[in-house]
Design an enzyme around this catalytic site. Structure first.
Site, mmCIF file in Angstrom:
data_model
loop_
_atom_site.group_PDB
_atom_site.id
_atom_site.type_symbol
_atom_site.label_atom_id
_atom_site.label_comp_id
_atom_site.label_asym_id
_atom_site.label_seq_id
_atom_site.Cartn_x
_atom_site.Cartn_y
_atom_site.Cartn_z
ATOM 1 N N ILE A 170 0.828 -1.230 0.000
ATOM 2 C CA ILE A 170 0.000 0.000 0.000
ATOM 3 C C ILE A 170 0.855 1.269 0.000
ATOM 4 O O ILE A 170 0.395 2.328 -0.431
ATOM 5 C CB ILE A 170 -0.980 0.004 1.196
ATOM 6 C CG1 ILE A 170 -2.068 1.071 0.993
ATOM 7 C CG2 ILE A 170 -0.242 0.198 2.529
ATOM 8 C CD1 ILE A 170 -3.240 0.959 1.955
ATOM 9 N N GLY A 200 3.435 1.746 -1.835
ATOM 10 C CA GLY A 200 4.040 1.940 -3.152
ATOM 11 C C GLY A 200 3.203 2.822 -4.058
ATOM 12 O O GLY A 200 2.126 3.290 -3.680
ATOM 13 N N LEU A 204 5.498 -10.517 3.881
ATOM 14 C CA LEU A 204 5.239 -11.556 2.877
ATOM 15 C C LEU A 204 6.102 -12.803 3.079
ATOM 16 O O LEU A 204 5.803 -13.859 2.543
ATOM 17 C CB LEU A 204 5.486 -11.006 1.470
ATOM 18 C CG LEU A 204 4.397 -10.099 0.885
ATOM 19 C CD1 LEU A 204 4.847 -9.559 -0.460
ATOM 20 C CD2 LEU A 204 3.076 -10.823 0.740
ATOM 21 N N ALA A 208 2.566 -6.036 -3.402
ATOM 22 C CA ALA A 208 3.916 -5.963 -2.834
ATOM 23 C C ALA A 208 4.861 -6.881 -3.592
ATOM 24 O O ALA A 208 4.503 -7.997 -3.951
ATOM 25 C CB ALA A 208 3.876 -6.350 -1.361
ATOM 26 N N ALA A 209 6.063 -6.398 -3.839
ATOM 27 C CA ALA A 209 7.090 -7.204 -4.507
ATOM 28 C C ALA A 209 8.397 -6.435 -4.455
ATOM 29 O O ALA A 209 8.416 -5.252 -4.115
ATOM 30 C CB ALA A 209 6.719 -7.467 -5.971
ATOM 31 N N SER A 237 3.252 -9.090 -14.390
ATOM 32 C CA SER A 237 4.050 -8.056 -15.042
ATOM 33 C C SER A 237 4.399 -8.401 -16.486
ATOM 34 O O SER A 237 4.608 -9.571 -16.819
ATOM 35 C CB SER A 237 5.354 -7.882 -14.251
ATOM 36 O OG SER A 237 6.322 -7.173 -14.998
ATOM 37 N N GLU A 242 7.131 -7.976 -17.700
ATOM 38 C CA GLU A 242 8.499 -8.513 -17.695
ATOM 39 C C GLU A 242 8.492 -10.036 -17.859
ATOM 40 O O GLU A 242 9.516 -10.632 -18.177
ATOM 41 C CB GLU A 242 9.222 -8.127 -16.395
ATOM 42 C CG GLU A 242 9.625 -6.663 -16.323
ATOM 43 C CD GLU A 242 10.812 -6.293 -17.216
ATOM 44 O OE1 GLU A 242 11.653 -7.170 -17.492
ATOM 45 O OE2 GLU A 242 10.880 -5.136 -17.650
ATOM 46 N N TYR A 283 13.607 -11.061 -11.756
ATOM 47 C CA TYR A 283 12.301 -10.473 -11.446
ATOM 48 C C TYR A 283 11.210 -11.064 -12.331
ATOM 49 O O TYR A 283 10.151 -11.476 -11.862
ATOM 50 C CB TYR A 283 12.377 -8.948 -11.636
ATOM 51 C CG TYR A 283 11.047 -8.241 -11.511
ATOM 52 C CD1 TYR A 283 10.514 -7.936 -10.261
ATOM 53 C CD2 TYR A 283 10.319 -7.859 -12.645
ATOM 54 C CE1 TYR A 283 9.290 -7.284 -10.145
ATOM 55 C CE2 TYR A 283 9.104 -7.207 -12.536
ATOM 56 C CZ TYR A 283 8.596 -6.920 -11.281
ATOM 57 O OH TYR A 283 7.384 -6.285 -11.176
ATOM 58 N N THR A 328 11.675 6.561 -16.260
ATOM 59 C CA THR A 328 10.830 7.727 -16.585
ATOM 60 C C THR A 328 10.947 8.801 -15.505
ATOM 61 O O THR A 328 11.122 9.983 -15.802
ATOM 62 C CB THR A 328 9.344 7.335 -16.695
ATOM 63 O OG1 THR A 328 8.990 6.564 -15.544
ATOM 64 C CG2 THR A 328 9.064 6.542 -17.962
ATOM 65 N N ALA A 380 20.726 -8.488 -19.668
ATOM 66 C CA ALA A 380 19.897 -9.007 -20.762
ATOM 67 C C ALA A 380 18.719 -8.060 -20.924
ATOM 68 O O ALA A 380 17.919 -7.900 -20.012
ATOM 69 C CB ALA A 380 19.414 -10.424 -20.453
ATOM 70 N N GLU A 381 18.633 -7.403 -22.048
ATOM 71 C CA GLU A 381 17.565 -6.417 -22.281
ATOM 72 C C GLU A 381 16.320 -7.128 -22.812
ATOM 73 O O GLU A 381 16.427 -8.096 -23.557
ATOM 74 C CB GLU A 381 18.068 -5.375 -23.304
ATOM 75 C CG GLU A 381 17.111 -4.234 -23.609
ATOM 76 C CD GLU A 381 16.715 -3.400 -22.391
ATOM 77 O OE1 GLU A 381 15.634 -3.673 -21.840
ATOM 78 O OE2 GLU A 381 17.464 -2.494 -22.001
#
Length: 322
Positions: free
Chosen positions: A11, A13, A59, A81-82, A125, A127, A149, A190, A281-282
């Protein structure tokens, strides 16, 4: 109609604070989970402190999750949460696996024990798509994560699907693409760009150091995206949804817009490339289709990329003026 209760992990974040605001506007009793820490960081929810109930839990600790759910008696659980910063997942891969991956099982188990009739939202995500296998990405695109991640998020995603199908829980995953706001952490590109544009304008910094200017992302506004989370839990049937803008922009474009909004001339004189900000690694071209979300939830993004970067830059100009 009886007042609904929501329980939000993460909460404090960016997403948690916007979601808490949205749910309070909708008349919810809002509960949040915070970790015990030597320095409490509540700046994003400071303005809400009197209106929400906070529970100390972790967590990594199943018992504390059970106690927090017992105390809050939620109708809706939002697991936001992460360890949310991809770059740090290379430095702390095991902790990322625990927090971002295995912890989803802990909270689902706690829910199954305490409030199996509640509705559950898992923050998945983009990702997870990583080395993308199709463009744009949809709910059916296979995952190919390119960071610890992303791998941990894929585990969290699949365990949510597994619990939905095995225990008939109302458990939904939102596969959110990058979403930003003035509340974004300074480590995210950003916000790093908008903050530095403002700092250079105010004479507080001289240069902005970046990695790959050609990296492309599908960037949206966090405030729009938390509304999608809420909409998902209002559906009769739990399902998974991609939340994105279906448009892509480069880091360079972000720099252009921010420096323009800050009233700085040629951005190239202020920006330098630093190899330390280039990832091992992109990920390739992350661009998400929100077609299913629009069809089922009636959701689509309201804020364009340019509007988003301009509002973030204005916010940082205001912040640093103080």
């Amino acid at each position: 109609m009886a007042q609904k209760t929501a329980f939000i992990t993460g909460i404090t974040g960016q997403d948690g604070s916007y979601l808490a605001e949205l749910l309070l506007e909708k008349g919810y009793d809002v509960h949040g989970m915070v970790r015990r820490a030597s320095t409490e960081k509540f700046d994003r929810i400071e303005h809400l402190r009197e209106k929400i109930t906070l529970h100390q839990a972790d967590l990594l600790d199943h018992r504390s999750l059970v106690d927090a759910l017992r105390a809050s008696k939620p109708d809706e659980i939002y697991n936001l949460a992460a360890m949310s910063f991809v770059a740090v997942s290379w430095v702390q891969p095991t902790l990322t696996a625990e927090f971002t991956g295995v912890s989803v099982t802990r909270i689902l188990e706690a829910m199954r024990e305490v409030c199996p009739e509640a509705r559950f939202y898992q923050a998945s995500s983009s990702e997870m798509f990583g080395k993308v296998l199709e463009v744009p990405q949809t709910e059916d695109t296979p995952f190919y994560p390119r960071s610890p991640y992303g791998v941990a998020k894929a585990y969290g995603h699949f365990i949510t699907v597994n619990y939905r199908e095995s225990y008939d829980l109302h458990a939904t995953s939102g596969i959110l693409f990058n979403h930003e706001s003035p509340r974004r952490g300074l480590e995210f590109v950003t916000r790093k760009v908008t903050w530095h544009a403002a700092a250079i304008k105010h004479g507080l910094r001289e240069k902005l150091y970046l990695g790959n200017l050609d990296a492309q992302r599908d960037w949206g506004y966090a405030k729009d995206y938390v509304e999608a989370m809420w909409l998902m839990l209002q559906q009769d049937k739990a399902d998974d949804y991609v939340i994105a803008t279906n448009e892509t922009n480069t880091v360079e474009r972000c720099v252009e817009v921010a420096f323009d909004e800050a009233g700085l001339g040629d951005w190239k004189q202020y920006v330098e490339i630093d190899p330390q900000f280039v990832r091992p690694a992109e990920v390739d071209l992350l661009i998400g289709s929100y077609e299913k979300a629009e069809r089922d939830l009636g959701w689509k993004p309201k804020t364009s990329f340019e509007e988003l970067i301009r509002l973030m830059t204005r916010s940082d100009l205001e912040l640093l003026k103080k």
